[in-house]
Design a protein around this motif. Structure first.
Motif, PDB file in Angstrom:
ATOM      1  N   TYR A  66       6.039  -5.450   2.736  1.00 29.47           N
ATOM      2  CA  TYR A  66       5.175  -4.317   2.389  1.00 29.47           C
ATOM      3  C   TYR A  66       4.592  -3.679   3.651  1.00 29.47           C
ATOM      4  O   TYR A  66       4.396  -2.469   3.698  1.00 29.47           O
ATOM      5  CB  TYR A  66       4.058  -4.756   1.444  1.00 29.47           C
ATOM      6  N   VAL A  67       4.318  -4.500   4.648  1.00 31.58           N
ATOM      7  CA  VAL A  67       3.828  -3.962   5.927  1.00 31.58           C
ATOM      8  C   VAL A  67       4.870  -2.982   6.477  1.00 31.58           C
ATOM      9  O   VAL A  67       4.555  -1.858   6.868  1.00 31.58           O
ATOM     10  CB  VAL A  67       3.568  -5.107   6.937  1.00 31.58           C
ATOM     11  N   ASP A  68       6.118  -3.406   6.472  1.00 31.74           N
ATOM     12  CA  ASP A  68       7.198  -2.561   7.007  1.00 31.74           C
ATOM     13  C   ASP A  68       7.330  -1.267   6.212  1.00 31.74           C
ATOM     14  O   ASP A  68       7.493  -0.187   6.774  1.00 31.74           O
ATOM     15  CB  ASP A  68       8.539  -3.314   6.975  1.00 31.74           C
ATOM     16  N   ALA A  69       7.265  -1.397   4.887  1.00 32.13           N
ATOM     17  CA  ALA A  69       7.423  -0.208   4.034  1.00 32.13           C
ATOM     18  C   ALA A  69       6.271   0.772   4.271  1.00 32.13           C
ATOM     19  O   ALA A  69       6.472   1.986   4.321  1.00 32.13           O
ATOM     20  CB  ALA A  69       7.473  -0.621   2.562  1.00 32.13           C
ATOM     21  N   ILE A  70       5.073   0.243   4.429  1.00 35.92           N
ATOM     22  CA  ILE A  70       3.897   1.101   4.639  1.00 35.92           C
ATOM     23  C   ILE A  70       4.035   1.859   5.963  1.00 35.92           C
ATOM     24  O   ILE A  70       3.804   3.075   6.035  1.00 35.92           O
ATOM     25  CB  ILE A  70       2.605   0.244   4.598  1.00 35.92           C
ATOM     26  N   LYS A  71       4.463   1.162   6.997  1.00 33.69           N
ATOM     27  CA  LYS A  71       4.631   1.826   8.299  1.00 33.69           C
ATOM     28  C   LYS A  71       5.699   2.918   8.224  1.00 33.69           C
ATOM     29  O   LYS A  71       5.530   4.020   8.750  1.00 33.69           O
ATOM     30  CB  LYS A  71       4.981   0.786   9.372  1.00 33.69           C
ATOM     31  N   ARG A  72       6.785   2.589   7.555  1.00 32.48           N
ATOM     32  CA  ARG A  72       7.877   3.562   7.421  1.00 32.48           C
ATOM     33  C   ARG A  72       7.379   4.832   6.704  1.00 32.48           C
ATOM     34  O   ARG A  72       7.659   5.945   7.109  1.00 32.48           O
ATOM     35  CB  ARG A  72       9.014   2.905   6.628  1.00 32.48           C
ATOM     36  N   ASP A  73       6.601   4.624   5.653  1.00 31.31           N
ATOM     37  CA  ASP A  73       6.144   5.767   4.862  1.00 31.31           C
ATOM     38  C   ASP A  73       5.167   6.653   5.639  1.00 31.31           C
ATOM     39  O   ASP A  73       5.218   7.877   5.531  1.00 31.31           O
ATOM     40  CB  ASP A  73       5.480   5.280   3.564  1.00 31.31           C
ATOM     41  N   ILE A  74       4.278   6.034   6.395  1.00 29.67           N
ATOM     42  CA  ILE A  74       3.304   6.853   7.152  1.00 29.67           C
ATOM     43  C   ILE A  74       4.031   7.620   8.247  1.00 29.67           C
ATOM     44  O   ILE A  74       3.761   8.797   8.485  1.00 29.67           O
ATOM     45  CB  ILE A  74       2.180   5.983   7.738  1.00 29.67           C
ATOM     46  N   LYS A  75       4.988   6.970   8.892  1.00 31.26           N
ATOM     47  CA  LYS A  75       5.779   7.661   9.926  1.00 31.26           C
ATOM     48  C   LYS A  75       6.540   8.825   9.313  1.00 31.26           C
ATOM     49  O   LYS A  75       6.640   9.894   9.899  1.00 31.26           O
ATOM     50  CB  LYS A  75       6.787   6.688  10.552  1.00 31.26           C
ATOM     51  N   TRP A  76       7.081   8.585   8.147  1.00 30.60           N
ATOM     52  CA  TRP A  76       7.855   9.651   7.483  1.00 30.60           C
ATOM     53  C   TRP A  76       6.961  10.865   7.184  1.00 30.60           C
ATOM     54  O   TRP A  76       7.392  12.009   7.303  1.00 30.60           O
ATOM     55  CB  TRP A  76       8.492   9.104   6.195  1.00 30.60           C
ATOM     56  N   LEU A  77       5.697  10.570   6.834  1.00 30.44           N
ATOM     57  CA  LEU A  77       4.763  11.690   6.593  1.00 30.44           C
ATOM     58  C   LEU A  77       4.402  12.401   7.898  1.00 30.44           C
ATOM     59  O   LEU A  77       3.728  13.414   7.890  1.00 30.44           O
ATOM     60  CB  LEU A  77       3.482  11.182   5.923  1.00 30.44           C
ATOM     61  N   ASP A  78       4.865  11.822   8.993  1.00 35.13           N
ATOM     62  CA  ASP A  78       4.694  12.400  10.321  1.00 35.13           C
ATOM     63  C   ASP A  78       3.267  12.288  10.859  1.00 35.13           C
ATOM     64  O   ASP A  78       2.754  13.201  11.491  1.00 35.13           O
ATOM     65  CB  ASP A  78       5.169  13.865  10.334  1.00 35.13           C
ATOM     66  N   TYR A  79       2.653  11.147  10.585  1.00 32.56           N
ATOM     67  CA  TYR A  79       1.352  10.864  11.178  1.00 32.56           C
ATOM     68  C   TYR A  79       1.508   9.688  12.146  1.00 32.56           C
ATOM     69  O   TYR A  79       2.293   8.772  11.894  1.00 32.56           O
ATOM     70  CB  TYR A  79       0.334  10.504  10.101  1.00 32.56           C
ATOM     71  N   LYS A  80       0.730   9.749  13.240  1.00 32.33           N
ATOM     72  CA  LYS A  80       0.797   8.668  14.222  1.00 32.33           C
ATOM     73  C   LYS A  80      -0.537   7.954  14.298  1.00 32.33           C
ATOM     74  O   LYS A  80      -1.565   8.584  14.532  1.00 32.33           O
ATOM     75  CB  LYS A  80       1.146   9.240  15.592  1.00 32.33           C
ATOM     76  N   TRP A  81      -0.505   6.649  14.086  1.00 31.40           N
ATOM     77  CA  TRP A  81      -1.759   5.902  14.191  1.00 31.40           C
ATOM     78  C   TRP A  81      -1.990   5.513  15.641  1.00 31.40           C
ATOM     79  O   TRP A  81      -1.047   5.464  16.439  1.00 31.40           O
ATOM     80  CB  TRP A  81      -1.734   4.670  13.284  1.00 31.40           C
TER      81      TRP A  81
END
Ligand code: ATP
Ligand code: MG
Length: 552
Positions: A73-88
């Motif tokens: 789930y950690v991996d999926a969450i990171k993938r999704d936020i990156k896809w939305l084009d936001y950088k933490w």
């Protein structure tokens, strides 16, 4: 542009002397499932604030319960936020703060602000009282802090079974806020943690972790959804009691995003998977980011949706049609136009024996993309619904004796039909007006007829599979019914698979190409699509057919 109420709070803080450099935000998912459209709102809110104020935004995994959380789930969450084009800014884990939280818990014990309760969870629950009846103090409440500390340390080392002891804050069993009635801070969980392994055997509760993690990361504004409003008092109590000397974070609450005809709760979405209503977190019917992506939504359309839905202080339900509108608006600009026929009827042009390559715009919004080649021949398919032997009133499609234009091709006229012995329609025989070829410059090419139809050439068309979707639930608010579980309202017809014929220009296209099947909607290839067997998912129809059909 007017400020949303969170921006107003921040502006006020800046006016009252807060240094802009101290602004910092975070998005704190629990890695116990995939992110959904509700999270998109929280992500956009935090990251847009970060952009607006030039402030960092952390991604913090709230991983304090090894029973529910998994690294996939950690991996999926990171993938999704990156896809939305936001950088933490920083990737953080609440579990990285376990040692500090432990030390602070010991501080509370030493200062007589926390105690070990060795009653069963049922006993503890029975003493909680109700919002109008005060709670009862635990017989362990005044236990000596040395004993408390000793047991607590043993708890964290795994010397006790689950449920034998818990650590509780000593606050006020009479508080009108139930959360202040000596909340549990730690409980024993006998399961190794993905990141801390078997180092800790007692795990901190959400309330004890969240504000402290915010403090450690120097978060200025900790934004959460309204259901946490009553937790704010507890959030502040912890921060006040601990020996802290840096910026104290502020919790502020905004309304959850609820979307009509679906559910936005990881637990409920998981149930849909477990009960095989859908095929996984990324099923295109799911309101998860990964489901929406597979369905053909774009990051732009989801961000636009979050903005359009707004940030409010009161819960409301946003119409699914707003999400679809945002998708259409973006897809119109980027999707490649093609012809596909989902439910074919054969057309034979009796006065045409050639074969030629016609052309059509790839996207009228982007003339620079040029034109695509479209083969045309004697035998074509059009949609069955686009032909009727006798035209009813206002039917401007093909009917016997009447003309239509085939998009980017010719005007044809239906003359007769061929049927089988049972009377089923097999074929429509038509005549083509050979001088009417689109954009050929002749007088006839400019001739206006009432209808324009999409079509494919039978021998050139590719056979593909198409997934058509309907709402996942048959009512607008499936989880708001007092008597019935949300599962009761699942729409059994949310997926329809059809065999379709499509023009050959789609061959070799990249998997993430968005298409507009003319007159039918926007489509994208499914993740299981291959060059041998192309599969397309309908993102959304071209118009809001659904709302209007419901109104009838
Ligand atoms: P769920 O009930 O789906 O598990 P959650 O609130 O438990 O949701 P978290 O992973 O803890 O999910 O949430 C991460 C962040 O996203 C939190 O700040 C939470 O407030 C926010 N969030 C979750 N659901 C929504 C929603 N529907 N609308 C807006 N924000 C949301
Ligand atoms: Mg949660």
């Amino acid at each position: 542009m007017s400020l949303n109420f969170i921006e107003q709070i921040i502006e006020q803080d800046l006016k009252e002397g807060m240094n802009k450099k101290n602004l910092r935000f975070r998005f704190p998912p629990e890695p116990n499932g995939y992110l959904h459209i509700g999270h998109v709102k929280a992500i956009c809110l935090n990251f847009n604030l970060g952009k607006k104020y030039g402030a960092p935004v952390n991604l913090r995994f709230d991983d304090t319960n090894p029973q529910k959380e998994e690294s996939k789930y950690v991996d999926a969450i990171k993938r999704d936020i990156k896809w939305l084009d936001y950088k933490w800014d920083k990737e953080c884990y609440a579990s990285d703060y376990f040692q500090q939280l432990f030390e602070w818990a010991v501080f509370l014990i030493d200062n007589n602000l926390a105690y070990i309760d060795s009653q069963s969870s049922e006993e503890i629950a029975s003493q909680k009282g109700t919002p109008i009846i005060p709670g009862k103090e635990s017989p362990y409440r005044d236990q000596d802090s040395k004993i408390n500390k000793e047991i607590f340390i043993k708890m964290t080392k795994g010397e006790f079974e689950e449920g034998e002891h818990v650590l509780r804050a000593k606050i006020n069993m009479n508080s009108p806020n139930m959360l202040m009635r000596d909340p549990v801070l730690y409980r024993v969980i006998n399961k190794p943690h993905d990141r801390t392994g078997s180092k800790w055997k007692a795990y901190p509760m959400y309330d004890w972790t969240h504000g402290e993690s915010d403090y450690i990361e120097k978060i200025s504004h900790s934004l959460c959804t309204l259901e946490f409003k009553p937790h704010r008092e507890l959030y502040n109590w912890f921060l006040k009691k601990l020996p802290l000397n840096q910026l104290i974070p502020k919790q502020r609450e905004f309304a959850r995003l609820n979307l009509s005809y679906t559910v936005t709760s990881k637990r409920k979405l998981k149930k849909l998977i477990d009960k095989a209503v859908v095929q996984g977190w990324d099923d295109p019917r799911m309101p998860t980011i990964s489901g929406l992506r597979r369905r053909g939504y774009t990051p732009e359309s989801l961000r636009k949706f979050a903005l359009a839905a707004g940030v409010s202080k009161r819960e409301n339900v946003i119409e699914a049609s707003l999400l679809e509108f945002c998708a259409r608006e973006h897809l119109n600009k980027i999707a490649y136009r093609v012809n596909a026929v989902l439910n074919p009827i054969k057309i034979t042009l009796t006065n045409y024996n050639e074969e030629e390559i016609l052309s059509g715009e790839i996207n009228p919004e982007q003339p620079k993309l040029g034109r695509r080649k479209i083969p045309f021949s004697k035998t074509l398919y059009i949609e069955r619904e686009d032909f009727k032997e006798k035209a009813p009133k206002k039917f401007f499609r093909l009917s016997l004796g009447n003309e239509v234009r085939l998009k980017n091709a010719y005007i044809i006229k239906a003359e007769s039909v061929i049927k089988d012995e049972k009377g089923n329609l097999l074929e429509v025989l038509c005549k083509v007006d050979i001088k009417s070829k689109s954009e050929s410059g002749t007088e006839e090419s400019k001739r206006k007829v009432k209808g324009t139809l999409h079509w494919v050439s039978q021998e050139h068309a590719l056979k593909v599979e198409v997934n058509l979707y309907d709402r996942l639930f048959s009512v607008s608010s499936p989880d708001q019914d007092k008597d019935k579980d949300f599962m009761h309202f699942v729409n059994p017809y949310s997926l329809k698979k059809v065999q379709a014929f499509i023009e050959p220009s789609v061959k070799g296209s990249k998997p993430d190409t968005h298409f507009q099947f003319q007159r039918l909607g926007y489509f994208i290839q499914d993740k299981n699509s291959s060059s041998q067997k192309m599969i397309f998912n309908r993102t959304v129809t071209l118009r809001d057919n659904w709302t209007s059909s419901q109104r009838k």
